[in-house]
Design a protein around this motif. Structure first.
Motif, PDB file in Angstrom:
ATOM      1  N   UNK A  13       0.816  -1.218   0.000  1.00  0.00           N
ATOM      2  CA  UNK A  13       0.000   0.000   0.000  1.00  0.00           C
ATOM      3  C   UNK A  13       0.845   1.261   0.000  1.00  0.00           C
ATOM      4  N   UNK A  14       1.925   1.284   0.767  1.00  0.00           N
ATOM      5  CA  UNK A  14       2.787   2.475   0.825  1.00  0.00           C
ATOM      6  C   UNK A  14       3.436   2.750  -0.528  1.00  0.00           C
ATOM      7  N   UNK A  15       3.843   1.700  -1.216  1.00  0.00           N
ATOM      8  CA  UNK A  15       4.449   1.889  -2.527  1.00  0.00           C
ATOM      9  C   UNK A  15       3.420   2.371  -3.542  1.00  0.00           C
ATOM     10  N   UNK A  16       2.193   1.855  -3.440  1.00  0.00           N
ATOM     11  CA  UNK A  16       1.134   2.340  -4.337  1.00  0.00           C
ATOM     12  C   UNK A  16       0.852   3.818  -4.068  1.00  0.00           C
ATOM     13  N   UNK A  17       0.905   4.220  -2.810  1.00  0.00           N
ATOM     14  CA  UNK A  17       0.705   5.633  -2.483  1.00  0.00           C
ATOM     15  C   UNK A  17       1.825   6.492  -3.073  1.00  0.00           C
ATOM     16  N   UNK A  18       3.056   6.016  -3.003  1.00  0.00           N
ATOM     17  CA  UNK A  18       4.172   6.749  -3.619  1.00  0.00           C
ATOM     18  C   UNK A  18       3.965   6.871  -5.131  1.00  0.00           C
ATOM     19  N   UNK A  20       1.094   6.872  -6.659  1.00  0.00           N
ATOM     20  CA  UNK A  20       0.004   7.837  -6.844  1.00  0.00           C
ATOM     21  C   UNK A  20       0.513   9.268  -6.728  1.00  0.00           C
ATOM     22  N   UNK A  21       1.402   9.501  -5.786  1.00  0.00           N
ATOM     23  CA  UNK A  21       1.978  10.841  -5.618  1.00  0.00           C
ATOM     24  C   UNK A  21       2.810  11.235  -6.834  1.00  0.00           C
ATOM     25  N   UNK A  33       8.347  13.561  -1.258  1.00  0.00           N
ATOM     26  CA  UNK A  33       7.595  12.307  -1.178  1.00  0.00           C
ATOM     27  C   UNK A  33       7.319  11.902   0.266  1.00  0.00           C
ATOM     28  N   UNK A  34       8.197  12.279   1.187  1.00  0.00           N
ATOM     29  CA  UNK A  34       8.016  11.926   2.598  1.00  0.00           C
ATOM     30  C   UNK A  34       6.951  12.788   3.284  1.00  0.00           C
ATOM     31  N   UNK A  35       6.690  13.962   2.741  1.00  0.00           N
ATOM     32  CA  UNK A  35       5.742  14.888   3.373  1.00  0.00           C
ATOM     33  C   UNK A  35       4.376  14.223   3.532  1.00  0.00           C
ATOM     34  N   UNK A  36       3.818  14.357   4.699  1.00  0.00           N
ATOM     35  CA  UNK A  36       2.483  13.860   5.048  1.00  0.00           C
ATOM     36  C   UNK A  36       2.335  12.341   4.975  1.00  0.00           C
TER      37      UNK A  36
END
Length: 105
Positions: A13-18, A20-21, A33-36
């Protein structure tokens, strides 16, 4: 393309969020990328390494900054190989249904 690496990268999930960003704004630094995010900078770095190994992210140095860019090609390859072949039958069925309904009227 190593599909196993891509699937492994997309499984988290964290990689998918990255991803998406980066889809929203490609070319971000690690700090951006680390923000929020609720994970550590070190964890983000490890996730980015996995995404780079899967060729989903490409990094470019610009001076002291390292910019991360989304590479959508491996996802497109997976969609073509694993998803589109299952879609063809559905599209053909919808086209036949449309044609049949149009012939009734």
């Amino acid at each position: 393309m190593d599909a196993d690496l891509v699937f492994k990268a997309l499984a988290d999930r964290s990689r998918r969020e990255l991803l998406d960003r980066l889809h929203a704004r490609s070319g971000q630094t690690l700090s951006e990328l680390c923000a929020r995010l609720e994970i550590t900078r070190q964890a983000v770095t490890k996730h980015l390494e996995i995404l780079e190994q899967a060729n989903l992210v490409v990094s470019v140095r610009r001076g002291r900054e390292k910019l991360h860019y989304l590479n959508p090609v491996p996802i497109g390859d997976i969609a073509e190989r694993w998803m589109s072949k299952y879609d063809r039958n559905r599209v053909a069925a919808l086209a036949a249904l449309k044609k049949g309904l149009e012939n009734e009227h």
